[in-house]
Design a protein around this motif. Structure first.
Motif, PDB file in Angstrom:
ATOM      1  N   UNK A  50     -39.139 -17.327  38.859  1.00  0.00           N
ATOM      2  CA  UNK A  50     -39.356 -18.135  37.915  1.00  0.00           C
ATOM      3  C   UNK A  50     -38.778 -17.221  36.489  1.00  0.00           C
ATOM      4  N   UNK A  51     -38.191 -18.179  35.439  1.00  0.00           N
ATOM      5  CA  UNK A  51     -38.054 -17.434  34.166  1.00  0.00           C
ATOM      6  C   UNK A  51     -39.301 -16.538  33.799  1.00  0.00           C
ATOM      7  N   UNK A  52     -38.776 -15.527  33.349  1.00  0.00           N
ATOM      8  CA  UNK A  52     -39.619 -14.261  32.728  1.00  0.00           C
ATOM      9  C   UNK A  52     -40.119 -13.353  33.666  1.00  0.00           C
ATOM     10  N   UNK A  53     -40.096 -13.994  35.130  1.00  0.00           N
ATOM     11  CA  UNK A  53     -40.287 -12.912  36.120  1.00  0.00           C
ATOM     12  C   UNK A  53     -39.167 -11.908  36.481  1.00  0.00           C
ATOM     13  N   UNK A  54     -39.499 -10.540  37.041  1.00  0.00           N
ATOM     14  CA  UNK A  54     -38.461  -9.868  37.230  1.00  0.00           C
ATOM     15  C   UNK A  54     -38.347  -9.886  39.130  1.00  0.00           C
ATOM     16  N   UNK A  55     -37.204 -10.298  39.227  1.00  0.00           N
ATOM     17  CA  UNK A  55     -36.969 -10.745  40.795  1.00  0.00           C
ATOM     18  C   UNK A  55     -36.600  -9.422  41.414  1.00  0.00           C
ATOM     19  N   UNK A  56     -37.522  -8.802  42.716  1.00  0.00           N
ATOM     20  CA  UNK A  56     -37.011  -7.875  43.309  1.00  0.00           C
ATOM     21  C   UNK A  56     -36.208  -8.058  44.564  1.00  0.00           C
ATOM     22  N   UNK A  57     -34.974  -7.686  44.270  1.00  0.00           N
ATOM     23  CA  UNK A  57     -33.819  -7.888  45.411  1.00  0.00           C
ATOM     24  C   UNK A  57     -33.978  -7.096  46.654  1.00  0.00           C
TER      25      UNK A  57
ATOM     26  N   UNK B 139     -29.202 -18.595  43.460  1.00  0.00           N
ATOM     27  CA  UNK B 139     -28.908 -19.850  43.094  1.00  0.00           C
ATOM     28  C   UNK B 139     -29.783 -20.594  42.358  1.00  0.00           C
ATOM     29  N   UNK B 140     -29.598 -21.515  41.585  1.00  0.00           N
ATOM     30  CA  UNK B 140     -30.917 -22.251  40.714  1.00  0.00           C
ATOM     31  C   UNK B 140     -31.509 -23.161  41.858  1.00  0.00           C
TER      32      UNK B 140
ATOM     33  N   UNK C  66     -26.047  -9.441  41.002  1.00  0.00           N
ATOM     34  CA  UNK C  66     -27.108 -10.055  41.464  1.00  0.00           C
ATOM     35  C   UNK C  66     -28.122 -10.353  40.604  1.00  0.00           C
ATOM     36  N   UNK C  67     -28.392  -9.092  39.912  1.00  0.00           N
ATOM     37  CA  UNK C  67     -29.428  -8.900  39.053  1.00  0.00           C
ATOM     38  C   UNK C  67     -28.986  -9.609  37.852  1.00  0.00           C
ATOM     39  N   UNK C  68     -27.731  -9.537  37.366  1.00  0.00           N
ATOM     40  CA  UNK C  68     -27.459 -10.103  36.287  1.00  0.00           C
ATOM     41  C   UNK C  68     -27.441 -11.621  36.499  1.00  0.00           C
ATOM     42  N   UNK C  69     -27.092 -12.030  37.649  1.00  0.00           N
ATOM     43  CA  UNK C  69     -27.200 -13.558  37.853  1.00  0.00           C
ATOM     44  C   UNK C  69     -28.747 -14.065  37.777  1.00  0.00           C
ATOM     45  N   UNK C  70     -29.516 -13.370  38.327  1.00  0.00           N
ATOM     46  CA  UNK C  70     -30.771 -13.697  38.102  1.00  0.00           C
ATOM     47  C   UNK C  70     -31.450 -14.003  36.531  1.00  0.00           C
ATOM     48  N   UNK C  71     -30.945 -12.643  35.822  1.00  0.00           N
ATOM     49  CA  UNK C  71     -31.207 -12.771  34.362  1.00  0.00           C
ATOM     50  C   UNK C  71     -30.616 -14.027  33.761  1.00  0.00           C
TER      51      UNK C  71
ATOM     52  N   UNK D 231     -31.809 -19.055  30.964  1.00  0.00           N
ATOM     53  CA  UNK D 231     -31.427 -20.320  30.588  1.00  0.00           C
ATOM     54  C   UNK D 231     -32.933 -21.083  30.940  1.00  0.00           C
ATOM     55  N   UNK D 232     -33.871 -20.583  31.365  1.00  0.00           N
ATOM     56  CA  UNK D 232     -35.109 -21.359  31.588  1.00  0.00           C
ATOM     57  C   UNK D 232     -34.891 -22.156  33.158  1.00  0.00           C
ATOM     58  N   UNK D 233     -34.206 -21.410  33.950  1.00  0.00           N
ATOM     59  CA  UNK D 233     -34.027 -21.911  35.159  1.00  0.00           C
ATOM     60  C   UNK D 233     -34.606 -21.076  36.192  1.00  0.00           C
ATOM     61  N   UNK D 234     -35.329 -21.701  37.347  1.00  0.00           N
ATOM     62  CA  UNK D 234     -36.064 -21.010  38.394  1.00  0.00           C
ATOM     63  C   UNK D 234     -34.735 -20.697  39.280  1.00  0.00           C
ATOM     64  N   UNK D 235     -34.995 -19.468  39.856  1.00  0.00           N
ATOM     65  CA  UNK D 235     -33.590 -18.959  40.921  1.00  0.00           C
ATOM     66  C   UNK D 235     -34.365 -19.051  42.158  1.00  0.00           C
ATOM     67  N   UNK D 236     -33.621 -18.884  43.015  1.00  0.00           N
ATOM     68  CA  UNK D 236     -33.861 -18.802  44.535  1.00  0.00           C
ATOM     69  C   UNK D 236     -33.151 -17.931  45.223  1.00  0.00           C
TER      70      UNK D 236
END
Length: 322
Positions: free
Chosen positions: A136-143, A152-153, A176-181, A186-191
């Motif tokens: 989710x926006x604001x979360x740090x995704x652990x790849x 993708x969104x 990939x990290x940049x993509x998540x950021x 942009x306020x979009x949930x990533x998957x």
């Protein structure tokens, strides 16, 4: 006088068909095929549906979904088709859907299906799906440390804003990290999903269903080739070009598709159309990639008789609601 046409493609429940100058006559059923401003005359596949409906005596208008002053209540059925610009305006699109009477597919289905977090609900219902981690926006995704993964969104159309990354490669990992950021900013949930290599060999199978009196009926299947060759790159395109070929669905694929449709909230019998996209999993068995119930390409061109089957589904729905 009605236009000459194929047998049984005339008046619906006694209503008048088209006149020779193709102007609608009184009592004629009216259907809106809904598109976006980028495709004001629909995409070629949907024009086949429009022609098949006209041959059945149905007056069809092509209408842009966000056009002002449209009398949506004046249509006997409003069918969402090429509304492929909704992804960056989903809230507005869903709000619009809730204002339209006699919408196919229904507005609550549109709201549920336009956010790919529906995959969690289908997985919980026992449908084999691609394992997915949500960021989710604001979360740090652990790849993951290694392996090929797709970022993708959760709200997207046409594989846009999607990329494939080899996370064991430092360069790809940073991309990939940049993509998540970028998605989060942009306020979009990533998957984040593992890349299923079966798509490189067997391809993706899309199973198409047309609405019937007790639920969607299988129409045809097509094969789509792999589309994600690498990291997400900036693009001005509305959708990515796909290579499409006819395919014969297997019993195993049909079983997964039927299980998927059975889990749709509110019941699959409300659906005018459905598309179930499957890819072979690591053990070769089909897993669900996406369930398309909002604006999917129906791939009518490659399948003989498909436009007629979907037009018949529309006519059946018109009769049921008359």
């Amino acid at each position: 006088m009605a236009v000459d046409g194929p047998p049984d493609h005339g008046a619906i429940d006694g209503r008048t068909t088209l006149t020779h100058d193709h102007q609608p006559t009184r009592g004629e059923p009216r259907v809106a095929l809904v598109t976006c401003a980028d495709l004001p005359d629909l995409e070629p596949d949907d024009r086949l549906l429009r022609a098949a409906l006209a041959a059945r005596g149905v007056h069809v208008d092509t209408v842009i979904w966000d056009a002002p002053d449209v009398d949506w209540a004046g249509y006997d059925l409003v069918v969402i088709r090429s509304t492929w610009d909704y992804a960056v305006r989903r809230d507005e699109f869903v709000a619009w859907a809730h204002t339209v009477p006699r919408l196919a597919n229904p507005a609550d289905v549109v709201a549920w299906n336009t956010d790919k977090r529906y995959l969690d609900a289908l997985s919980a219902a026992g449908v084999p799906t691609v394992p997915t981690t949500w960021v989710a926006p604001g979360e740090t995704g652990q790849l993951p440390e290694r392996g090929e993964y797709v970022v993708k969104p959760a709200v997207s159309a046409g594989s846009l804003d999607s990329g494939r990354y080899d996370l064991g490669d430092p360069g790809h990992r940073q991309l990939a990290a940049d993509h998540l950021t970028r998605l989060g900013t942009a306020g979009r949930v990533a998957m984040v999903q593992p890349y299923l290599h079966g798509v490189d060999t067997a391809g993706e199978t899309a199973l198409l269903f047309a609405g019937g009196p007790t639920g969607p009926v299988f129409s045809h299947a097509i094969r789509k080739g792999a589309m994600l060759a690498g990291p997400d790159l900036p693009s001005e395109e509305l959708f990515r070009t796909e290579r499409i070929d006819p395919r014969t669905a297997t019993g195993e694929q049909l079983a997964v598709a039927e299980r998927t449709l059975a889990a749709v909230p509110g019941g699959a019998e409300r659906l005018l159309y459905a598309r179930v996209d499957l890819i072979p999993g690591p053990d070769g068995t089909p897993v669900l990639v996406e369930l398309e119930l909002t604006e999917p390409s129906l791939f009518l061109g490659p399948a003989e008789g498909a436009a007629d089957r979907f037009a018949d589904a529309v006519v059946s729905r018109l009769r049921a609601t008359a």
